[in-house]
Design an enzyme around this catalytic site. Structure first.
Site, PDB file in Angstrom:
ATOM      1  N   ASP A 158       0.835  -1.209   0.087  1.00  0.00           N
ATOM      2  CA  ASP A 158      -0.014  -0.003   0.015  1.00  0.00           C
ATOM      3  C   ASP A 158       0.984   1.220  -0.041  1.00  0.00           C
ATOM      4  O   ASP A 158       0.862   2.207  -0.767  1.00  0.00           O
ATOM      5  CB  ASP A 158      -0.804  -0.085   1.270  1.00  0.00           C
ATOM      6  CG  ASP A 158      -1.814  -1.086   1.446  1.00  0.00           C
ATOM      7  OD1 ASP A 158      -3.066  -0.926   1.447  1.00  0.00           O
ATOM      8  OD2 ASP A 158      -1.457  -2.431   1.564  1.00  0.00           O
ATOM      9  N   THR A 192      -6.961  -4.705   1.140  1.00  0.00           N
ATOM     10  CA  THR A 192      -5.733  -5.031   1.694  1.00  0.00           C
ATOM     11  C   THR A 192      -5.996  -6.180   2.493  1.00  0.00           C
ATOM     12  O   THR A 192      -5.114  -7.083   2.901  1.00  0.00           O
ATOM     13  CB  THR A 192      -5.390  -3.818   2.450  1.00  0.00           C
ATOM     14  OG1 THR A 192      -5.180  -2.806   1.830  1.00  0.00           O
ATOM     15  CG2 THR A 192      -4.082  -4.235   3.267  1.00  0.00           C
TER      16      THR A 192
HETATM   17 MG    MG Z   1      -6.397   0.816   0.168  1.00  0.00          MG
END
Ligand code: MG
Ligand code: AMP
Ligand code: MG
Length: 311
Positions: free
Chosen positions: A50, A123
């Site tokens: 990320d 995620t």
């Molecule tokens: Mg994200």
């Protein structure tokens, strides 16, 4: 040549190119196996993928479009450091550059644009190995409305001329259309898509009232909207304040360009100006067309709508 191409078209072409690079970063972090998981909040995680994918996207776009306001999901002190040249993408997708810009977007200036970046949507699924749910999202808004978007799938596998290829990039531009996938009509019976990892009793209540023949539970706002675009599901329902502007900007733009509709569960559009609050407080309701959107909106009980609105 590129200076004669309108800003929005150049920006979309650059976003398509950089999303592909970010997708490679997402794969590289996973193959190295050092995910560097940080817990940002309850059920809310960030990994090295990320962080790195966001740095790549923001550094690349802000170097070329310095006055565009770019808002990314992840804030990390590392964002201030130098970004390695390998991550600086200056290419722009050739096919997109040749698109004719809709007249209402022809004179847009950098100052009118806010870009919402979700460098890795899904995620939780990424960390749990549901890699096909993962997307990279770049949403372009003009005067608070999502007008263009990119949804990149780093783990989508295809055969091109007999050769294995990984990753694909879907894009949409208002009044122009969509590209990067084959659009398909909705399923014959009512198939709903919703969260896999962020459910709660209100989310479930909104699903129960839909009379669906099937409920699919998958990760990411990007992936769920892809299911609508590809005829896997007809409606996306999420009666929770958990999604943020970076989750919905790109998917909403692409869905609009394909003839669909995304609002909150009260039927109101979100605004994407830089000063808007990040959470999509009143949930997400998206459908492949207006009729299915209206159907779902009418099914959600008033009491449930009020519960979310007053939270
Ligand atoms: Mg994200
Ligand atoms: P999901 O459909 O659960 O995969 O969520 C779509 C997007 O919204 C993902 O980026 C999630 O991280 C985010 N999201 C949804 N619900 C929550 C929550 N309760 N807390 C944090 N993030 C959430
Ligand atoms: Mg997300």
């Amino acid at each position: 040549m590129s200076t004669t191409v309108p800003l929005i078209v150049r920006l979309l072409a650059s976003s398509v190119s950089v999303a592909g690079r970010a997708g490679k970063i997402v794969r590289d972090v996973m193959s190295k196996g050092e995910l560097g998981i940080v817990e940002k909040g309850k059920d809310d995680y960030q990994t090295e993928a990320d962080r790195s994918a966001q740095r790549c996207i923001i550094a690349s776009l802000s170097a070329q479009y310095p006055k565009v306001n770019i808002i990314g999901e992840e804030d990390s002190p590392e964002d201030e450091g130098e970004v390695s040249s390998e991550w600086l993408v200056v290419d722009a997708d050739k096919e997109i550059l040749s698109i004719e810009c809709p007249s209402f977007l022809q004179n847009v200036k950098e100052e009118d644009i806010v870009i919402w970046v979700d460098p890795l949507d899904g995620t939780s699924e990424y960390t749990q190995g549901f890699l096909e749910h993962v997307t990279v999202l770049i949403g372009i808004s003009v005067n608070e409305k999502p007008v263009a978007g990119v949804i990149h799938q780093p783990y989508f596998k295809t055969l091109v001329d007999g050769e294995k290829k990984i990753g694909r990039t879907i894009w949409g531009l208002q009044e122009v259309g969509v590209g990067g996938y084959t659009p398909a009509p909705p399923p014959d019976s009512l198939v709903i898509t919703t969260t896999r990892s962020h459910s709660n009793p209100i989310v479930e209540k909104a699903l129960q009232v839909m009379n669906a023949t099937q409920i699919l539970r998958v990760g990411g706002a990007g992936y769920k909207v892809l299911q609508l675009l590809e005829g896997v599901a007809s409606i996306y329902v999420f009666a929770s304040p958990g999604c943020k502007k970076w989750d919905t900007c790109a998917p909403e733009a692409v869905l609009n360009a394909a003839g669909g509709k995304l609002t909150d569960i009260l039927g109101n559009y979100y605004k994407y100006g830089a000063s808007e609050t990040r959470p999509n407080k009143t949930g997400v309701l998206a459908a492949v067309n207006n009729d299915l959107h209206t159907y779902a909106l009418n099914k959600i009980p008033q009491e449930l709508k009020e519960k979310l609105a007053n939270k």
